[in-house]
Design an enzyme around this catalytic site. Structure first.
Site, PDB file in Angstrom:
ATOM      1  CB  SER A  44      23.919  62.277   4.184  1.00  0.00           C
ATOM      2  OG  SER A  44      23.925  63.693   4.202  1.00  0.00           O
ATOM      3  CB  SER A 102      30.999  58.167   0.537  1.00  0.00           C
ATOM      4  OG  SER A 102      30.585  59.049   1.572  1.00  0.00           O
ATOM      5  CE  LYS A 103      27.247  59.525   5.508  1.00  0.00           C
ATOM      6  NZ  LYS A 103      27.147  58.535   6.582  1.00  0.00           N
ATOM      7  CE1 TYR A 124      29.482  62.342   5.126  1.00  0.00           C
ATOM      8  CE2 TYR A 124      28.161  64.065   4.108  1.00  0.00           C
ATOM      9  CZ  TYR A 124      28.328  63.109   5.093  1.00  0.00           C
ATOM     10  OH  TYR A 124      27.351  62.896   6.035  1.00  0.00           O
ATOM     11  CB  ALA A 125      27.569  64.300  -1.442  1.00  0.00           C
ATOM     12  CG  ASN A 183      25.928  57.058  13.437  1.00  0.00           C
ATOM     13  OD1 ASN A 183      25.106  57.734  12.817  1.00  0.00           O
ATOM     14  ND2 ASN A 183      26.785  57.601  14.302  1.00  0.00           N
TER      15      ASN A 183
HETATM   16  P1  NAD Z   1      30.077  63.163  14.935  1.00  0.00           P
HETATM   17  O1  NAD Z   1      31.361  63.645  14.385  1.00  0.00           O
HETATM   18  O2  NAD Z   1      29.609  63.668  16.238  1.00  0.00           O
HETATM   19  O3  NAD Z   1      30.055  61.576  14.973  1.00  0.00           O
HETATM   20  C1  NAD Z   1      30.862  60.771  14.177  1.00  0.00           C
HETATM   21  C2  NAD Z   1      31.101  59.474  14.900  1.00  0.00           C
HETATM   22  O4  NAD Z   1      31.892  58.610  14.058  1.00  0.00           O
HETATM   23  C3  NAD Z   1      31.884  59.660  16.202  1.00  0.00           C
HETATM   24  O5  NAD Z   1      31.378  58.803  17.182  1.00  0.00           O
HETATM   25  C4  NAD Z   1      33.299  59.233  15.825  1.00  0.00           C
HETATM   26  O6  NAD Z   1      34.015  58.713  16.915  1.00  0.00           O
HETATM   27  C5  NAD Z   1      32.991  58.139  14.815  1.00  0.00           C
HETATM   28  N1  NAD Z   1      34.123  57.863  13.938  1.00  0.00           N
HETATM   29  C6  NAD Z   1      34.820  58.737  13.186  1.00  0.00           C
HETATM   30  N2  NAD Z   1      35.814  58.102  12.532  1.00  0.00           N
HETATM   31  C7  NAD Z   1      35.723  56.799  12.884  1.00  0.00           C
HETATM   32  C8  NAD Z   1      36.465  55.633  12.550  1.00  0.00           C
HETATM   33  N3  NAD Z   1      37.509  55.697  11.709  1.00  0.00           N
HETATM   34  N4  NAD Z   1      36.101  54.457  13.099  1.00  0.00           N
HETATM   35  C9  NAD Z   1      35.060  54.382  13.959  1.00  0.00           C
HETATM   36  N5  NAD Z   1      34.314  55.449  14.302  1.00  0.00           N
HETATM   37  C10 NAD Z   1      34.653  56.635  13.772  1.00  0.00           C
HETATM   38  O7  NAD Z   1      29.011  63.553  13.796  1.00  0.00           O
HETATM   39  P2  NAD Z   1      27.499  63.109  13.583  1.00  0.00           P
HETATM   40  O8  NAD Z   1      26.852  64.251  12.934  1.00  0.00           O
HETATM   41  O9  NAD Z   1      26.895  62.546  14.788  1.00  0.00           O
HETATM   42  O10 NAD Z   1      27.675  61.974  12.457  1.00  0.00           O
HETATM   43  C11 NAD Z   1      27.135  60.684  12.588  1.00  0.00           C
HETATM   44  C12 NAD Z   1      26.726  60.188  11.217  1.00  0.00           C
HETATM   45  O11 NAD Z   1      25.689  61.015  10.701  1.00  0.00           O
HETATM   46  C13 NAD Z   1      27.839  60.193  10.174  1.00  0.00           C
HETATM   47  O12 NAD Z   1      27.743  59.032   9.378  1.00  0.00           O
HETATM   48  C14 NAD Z   1      27.511  61.428   9.351  1.00  0.00           C
HETATM   49  O13 NAD Z   1      28.027  61.339   8.053  1.00  0.00           O
HETATM   50  C15 NAD Z   1      26.000  61.370   9.375  1.00  0.00           C
HETATM   51  N6  NAD Z   1      25.310  62.613   9.051  1.00  0.00           N
HETATM   52  C16 NAD Z   1      25.428  63.707   9.836  1.00  0.00           C
HETATM   53  C17 NAD Z   1      24.743  64.856   9.491  1.00  0.00           C
HETATM   54  C18 NAD Z   1      24.809  66.109  10.324  1.00  0.00           C
HETATM   55  O14 NAD Z   1      24.286  67.157   9.850  1.00  0.00           O
HETATM   56  N7  NAD Z   1      25.389  66.086  11.511  1.00  0.00           N
HETATM   57  C19 NAD Z   1      23.944  64.885   8.341  1.00  0.00           C
HETATM   58  C20 NAD Z   1      23.844  63.748   7.574  1.00  0.00           C
HETATM   59  C21 NAD Z   1      24.519  62.603   7.930  1.00  0.00           C
END
Ligand code: NAD
Length: 258
Positions: free
Chosen positions: A150, A167-168, A164-165, A92
């Site tokens: 994503s 990479s997903k 970013y997009a 994640n």
């Molecule tokens: P968030 O920023 O709350 O969570 C990101 C998490 O990744 C955190 O726990 C952070 O500590 C961890 N992290 C960041 N850099 C890191 C590293 N170098 N090593 C280890 N851990 C690391 O955001 P979120 O929205 O909960 O994102 C979680 C996932 O969901 C991500 O992969 C994000 O791309 C994906 N995502 C989020 C959304 C959205 O709208 N929020 C949409 C699509 C995908």
């Protein structure tokens, strides 16, 4: 419904906040043994850990910066040392890593975003494979890798979020390769693809931008991290999804990729 998750050993990368932390809480509530990860020191997670343990769950925090392959390896080793094996890996960890348009992108930015979203999942999965194989062999059931993809993987991402997009999209695609190579090991590989979820991910957006995005979502609002978490449970549970692999579950309130 998810009763076979009891005592399962689940490692969730990037689970100090947002979607990952909500998933950790959901797995812990099912009686699973859960490894939480982030790049921050353990002290920063004291409160969350105490809350999770109050429920009786076995939860530990593992600090690792997963942009570094060596730390992906150390994370898996530390988790296995603690829990004696690994049944489910949730990749994640991820994020925007900043915004840069095509004409601004340099090598450092490219590396940062790809390392955070692609290398982290690739290398953690690579080092987890022997343990997932063993889990499946010992249990006679499937083990699982679930990655957070994503909606951006299909629609190209917002301004400055092209890498970013991509990479997903890379992550969505490489799962299909893993299915071809490792279904013989009884490991399943699936993706949960969130739409717009209300986490720190969107902290840089002013209210009018949030309102405009919400208007593109059929349900008219951002999702909550807790609304994404059950899809991880479903894909982790052999009883629920033992015949499902190579799939992407969109959790996006009807937000359609244009
Ligand atoms: P968030 O920023 O709350 O969570 C990101 C998490 O990744 C955190 O726990 C952070 O500590 C961890 N992290 C960041 N850099 C890191 C590293 N170098 N090593 C280890 N851990 C690391 O955001 P979120 O929205 O909960 O994102 C979680 C996932 O969901 C991500 O992969 C994000 O791309 C994906 N995502 C989020 C959304 C959205 O709208 N929020 C949409 C699509 C995908």
């Amino acid at each position: 419904m998810f009763s076979d998750l009891r005592d399962k050993r689940i490692l969730i990368t990037g689970s100090t906040a947002g979607v990952g932390l909500a998933a950790a809480k959901a797995f812990a509530a099912q009686g699973a043994r859960v490894g939480i990860n982030g790049s921050r020191p353990a002290d920063a997670m004291k409160t969350e850990l105490a809350q999770l343990r109050e429920t009786g769950a076995q939860v530990d925090y593992f600090q690792a910066d997963l942009t570094q392959s060596a730390q992906c390896k150390q994370l898996v080793e530390a988790f296995v040392d603690r829990f004696g094996g690994l049944d489910v890996l949730v990749n994640n960890a991820g994020g925007l890593g900043g915004r840069q348009s095509l004409e601004q992108i340099d090598d450092a930015f490219y590396d940062r975003v790809m390392d955070l979203n692609a290398r982290s999942a690739l290398m953690t999965t690579r080092f987890a494979l022997p343990w997932l194989r063993k889990s499946a062999s010992d249990s006679g059931k499937t083990s699982a890798v679930i990655s957070t993809g994503s909606i951006a993987a299909r629609e190209g991402g917002g301004p400055g979020a092209g890498i970013y997009a991509a990479s997903k999209a890379w992550l969505h695609d490489i799962h299909r390769n893993w299915v071809k190579e490792h279904t013989r090991d009884n490991i399943r590989f699936n993706v949960v693809a969130p739409g717009t979820i209300d986490t720190a991910f969107h902290a840089d957006k002013p209210e009018e931008v949030r309102a405009r995005i919400a208007s593109t979502i059929a349900m008219g609002r951002f999702g909550r991290a807790e609304e994404v978490a059950p899809s991880f449970l479903f894909l982790a549970s052999h009883a629920c999804s033992g015949y499902i692999t190579g799939q992407i579950i969109d959790v996006n309130g009807g937000q359609m990729a244009p």
